[in-house]
Design an enzyme around this catalytic site. Structure first.
Site, PDB file in Angstrom:
ATOM      1  N   ASP A  61     -21.221  22.776 -41.752  1.00  0.00           N
ATOM      2  CA  ASP A  61     -20.944  22.095 -43.020  1.00  0.00           C
ATOM      3  C   ASP A  61     -21.329  22.980 -44.200  1.00  0.00           C
ATOM      4  OD1 ASP A  61     -20.300  20.025 -44.760  1.00  0.00           O
ATOM      5  OD2 ASP A  61     -21.530  18.533 -43.733  1.00  0.00           O
ATOM      6  N   ASP A  73     -14.404  12.838 -45.420  1.00  0.00           N
ATOM      7  CA  ASP A  73     -15.432  11.828 -45.160  1.00  0.00           C
ATOM      8  C   ASP A  73     -14.881  10.418 -45.315  1.00  0.00           C
ATOM      9  OD1 ASP A  73     -17.543  13.411 -44.439  1.00  0.00           O
ATOM     10  OD2 ASP A  73     -18.254  13.706 -46.484  1.00  0.00           O
TER      11      ASP A  73
HETATM   12  C1  GLA Z   1     -21.155  16.000 -45.238  1.00  0.00           C
HETATM   13  C2  GLA Z   1     -20.138  15.800 -44.128  1.00  0.00           C
HETATM   14  C3  GLA Z   1     -20.453  14.509 -43.418  1.00  0.00           C
HETATM   15  C4  GLA Z   1     -21.856  14.528 -42.890  1.00  0.00           C
HETATM   16  C5  GLA Z   1     -22.842  14.770 -44.016  1.00  0.00           C
HETATM   17  C6  GLA Z   1     -24.243  14.956 -43.503  1.00  0.00           C
HETATM   18  O1  GLA Z   1     -20.964  15.082 -46.255  1.00  0.00           O
HETATM   19  O2  GLA Z   1     -18.845  15.817 -44.627  1.00  0.00           O
HETATM   20  O3  GLA Z   1     -19.528  14.304 -42.367  1.00  0.00           O
HETATM   21  O4  GLA Z   1     -21.975  15.527 -41.922  1.00  0.00           O
HETATM   22  O5  GLA Z   1     -22.479  15.932 -44.751  1.00  0.00           O
HETATM   23  O6  GLA Z   1     -25.148  15.139 -44.511  1.00  0.00           O
END
Ligand code: GLA
Length: 675
Positions: free
Chosen positions: A441, A502
């Site tokens: 990420d 998300d």
């Molecule tokens: C980002 C990702 C999510 C999750 C969060 C965790 O927002 O897109 O899917 O992994 O971080 O903090």
């Protein structure tokens, strides 16, 4: 590739396109053709048109692909052709062409690279500069390529725009007589606009008409400028870096740009998308043949509040649903119990995992699943042991405030010691634990970075990923940047899938997936089924509908399965089992968009069609006409046993596109021999 030295012409051919470069006045490399395949004789009839890499200076007033300043403050390039090299591929059309150029006066060498890969309609282009002199040269802009489309009366542009939670929203509109810039200044390819565009003459449809498109293989900031000049002509230039960044090219130093890939399709937007999917699956993805496992991801279920027993419980539920790989998301490490702390400390939180990750991993493995972990290697919380030990590793500038986003800073990944550290930590995790999957990420943009950071930062991210993959050949990587903020051909060259957004609301996801798959293939489109009501939008939707949307990509489950009823879990298990049967068709097949709310995948004799109700209030009443079947063929519906004629499916559509009581439908057809 065919070279005609008299005509100063190079002709590249792909299965359904042709691309001709010709030296123009003063040796300037120019495009002569990008469109259908031509013979060398036909290509010879075409004069040099717009330049392949316009420099500033001379009588040029459009956007420059190349902006150079020499030691004496003189700018621009006057072209001199030095020669070319061609490395043949496995068949005569394929291979790598390097057209070598230099400035007439200054010691700057410029090589224009072209590559054609077997069976692909993509033309890959990039540029390399070399300072062959003793004085430094300043590079103010060096694009990978400029793309010219033939003269047409009008033009239209297609691209995607968005934000966190609404990535990949498709836009199609007129091209103004102006310069239109698509860009990311964020140090990642961006949620706001993704680094690709398509151009047509305003007359292309899903299935017909010429479409020219290009996508940049770069995961940092970038810029594409589409120029429609006073004569109405259109073309675009693009490459890495946003405006205002400069690079110093010392004596003997080189600068190589990322690949900018172009695809011409004679058969509409659908034809363009299928060519992109095909090219990416065959020539970009590192392990295209590996089936993408059905994953479970714990983020929406737990956020920061995690424990070993809770993860084990989720894993048990996930295994019952048929999940193949269990991913523990954020908050397993260091002092990470909220957004405020822990990033950078990549070892199990001792309070939460007193015996390390082994008991959980053993449990997951015992349930028949593989195990994966979330990491965000480029980031650091000020409240972390890493930051306390190495405050100097933070990306920052003297006399400038440090911008925090989500309470975190970035590490200066352009530094080799930082990249070495990140590699060592991740390698240790992968070597010491039975981990098959990393979700990588990046939850914040780049800020406070000097000119010399932007490119090496991304190159080091790539290098760490590439090295991990080389040393751990079974590792799968999911690319993520707060959802789909870093989806591009550069990331796809070292990941297996992308976390698309998300936003897991199935209804909104249909539009996100529609935009994503315009260029990127469904096998890379991470898609989870989560809880109802949806955590972000509050919308209620049936399990089947949520599955039918996510099954059109790389399926995952991401809800709190502990709160699912036995009935929902049983439905989930059936749908996961069904997905495993159709996965080869969805991931390896040809994708046909049947309007905005239905998609068909066809691979050999098998066809899978998803139909989604467009909104809770608007029922899909339009017939769903299938495509690319054999009109004389017979197709058996695997659920009802009914046998349909290809010609009827294509002219009248599915007999039951959307049953009255359903929000979605999945139809599986198999071609059967005539009795
Ligand atoms: C980002 C990702 C999510 C999750 C969060 C965790 O927002 O897109 O899917 O992994 O971080 O903090």
């Amino acid at each position: 590739m065919i070279h005609d030295p008299q005509a100063r012409l190079w002709l590249l051919s792909t299965p359904s396109s042709g691309y001709a470069v010709r030296l123009g006045p003063g040796d300037a490399p120019c495009n002569a053709h990008w469109g259908p395949r031509l013979t060398i004789e036909q290509a010879r009839a075409l004069p040099p048109d717009r330049e392949e890499l316009p420099s500033e200076g001379g009588g040029r007033f459009g956007p420059a692909s190349l902006q150079i300043r020499y030691g004496d403050a003189v700018r621009g390039v006057e072209w001199r052709h030095l020669g070319h090299e061609h490395t043949a591929g496995p068949d005569p059309d394929t291979g790598h062409l390097a057209i070598r150029m230099a400035d007439r006066h200054y010691p700057l060498e410029i090589t224009l690279h072209y590559r054609v890969r077997p069976g692909s309609d993509a033309i890959e282009r990039w540029t390399r500069l070399r300072n062959a002199g003793a004085e430094p040269i300043t590079v103010l802009r060096c694009d990978s390529a400029a793309w010219t489309v033939p003269a047409r009366e009008d033009y239209r542009m297609t691209h995607v725009v968005g934000d966190w939670g609404r990535e990949f929203q498709l836009r199609r509109g007129p091209v103004p007589e102006a310069e239109t810039t698509l860009t990311s200044r964020r140090g990642h390819s961006g949620h706001q606009v993704n680094p690709w565009l398509m151009l047509d003459a305003g007359d292309a449809t899903e299935d017909h008409g010429d479409v020219w498109s290009a996508a940049l293989a770069w995961s940092g900031s970038w810029r594409m400028t589409l120029d429609r000049d006073q004569d109405g002509r259109a073309g675009w230039t693009g490459g890495f870096g946003h405006e205002g960044l400069t690079w110093r090219l010392g004596p003997g130093e080189e600068l190589e740009t990322p690949v900018f890939t172009g695809v011409y399709a004679p058969d509409g937007f659908g034809g363009a998308s299928r060519r992109w999917h095909d090219h990416i699956r065959r020539h970009v993805l590192p392990a295209p043949e590996r089936p993408r496992p059905v994953i479970y991801n714990s983020w929406e279920a737990t956020e920061f509040d995690i424990s070993e027993t809770q993860q084990m419980e989720l894993a048990e539920r996930a295994a019952r649903a048929g999940v193949e790989l269990f991913v523990m998301d954020d908050a397993w490490f260091g002092g990470r119990t909220s957004e405020h702390a822990g990033l950078g400390d990549w070892w199990p939180n001792p309070g939460r995992f007193p015996n390390g990750l082994t008991p959980l991993i053993d449990h997951v493995r015992g349930l028949g699943m593989r195990f994966g972990l979330w990491v965000e290697p480029e980031s650091v919380n000020p409240d972390s042991d890493l930051h306390r030990a190495h405050p100097e590793w933070v990306l920052s500038q003297p006399n400038r405030a440090r911008t925090e986003v989500r309470h975190q800073l970035l590490l200066d990944f352009s530094r080799s010691d930082v990249a070495e550290w990140a590699h060592a930590r991740l390698d240790e995790l992968l070597t010491g634990n039975d981990i098959s999957f990393l979700k990588w990420d990046m939850n914040r943009p780049v800020t406070e970075a000097g000119d010399d950071v932007w490119i090496p930062y991304i190159r080091n991210v790539y290098a760490v990923m590439d090295r991990l993959r080389a040393d751990h050949p079974d590792l799968l990587i999911e690319g993520c940047a707060a959802g789909g903020g870093r989806a591009d051909l550069g990331m796809l060259a070292r990941t297996d899938q992308i976390w698309t957004s998300d936003n897991t609301d199935a209804l909104q996801r249909v539009a996100i997936q529609h935009g994503y798959t315009h260029v990127y293939p469904a096998c890379t489109m991470g898609a989870w089924v989560t809880d109802s009501p949806n955590r972000i939008t509050g919308r209620l939707s049936p399990v089947r509908y949520r599955f039918h949307v996510a099954m059109a990509g790389a399926l995952g489950l991401g809800g709190d399965l502990r709160s699912w009823s036995e009935d929902d879990l049983a439905q989930a298990a059936d749908l996961v089992a069904l997905y495993k049967r159709i996965r080869p068709v969805v991931h390896g097949g040809d994708l046909y968009r049947l309007g905005d709310c239905a998609v068909q995948y066809t691979r050999g004799p098998e066809t899978v069609v998803f139909v989604w109700q467009p909104s809770a209030l608007r029922r899909a009443t339009a017939p769903v006409l299938l495509k690319a079947l054999d009109p004389d063929g017979l197709y058996r519906d695997e659920d009802t046993g009914a046998v349909h004629h290809g010609a009827v499916l294509m002219s009248h559509g599915l007999p039951r596109p959307l049953p009255f009581d359903a929000m979605s439908e999945l139809v599986r057809l198999t071609r059967v021999p005539r009795p």
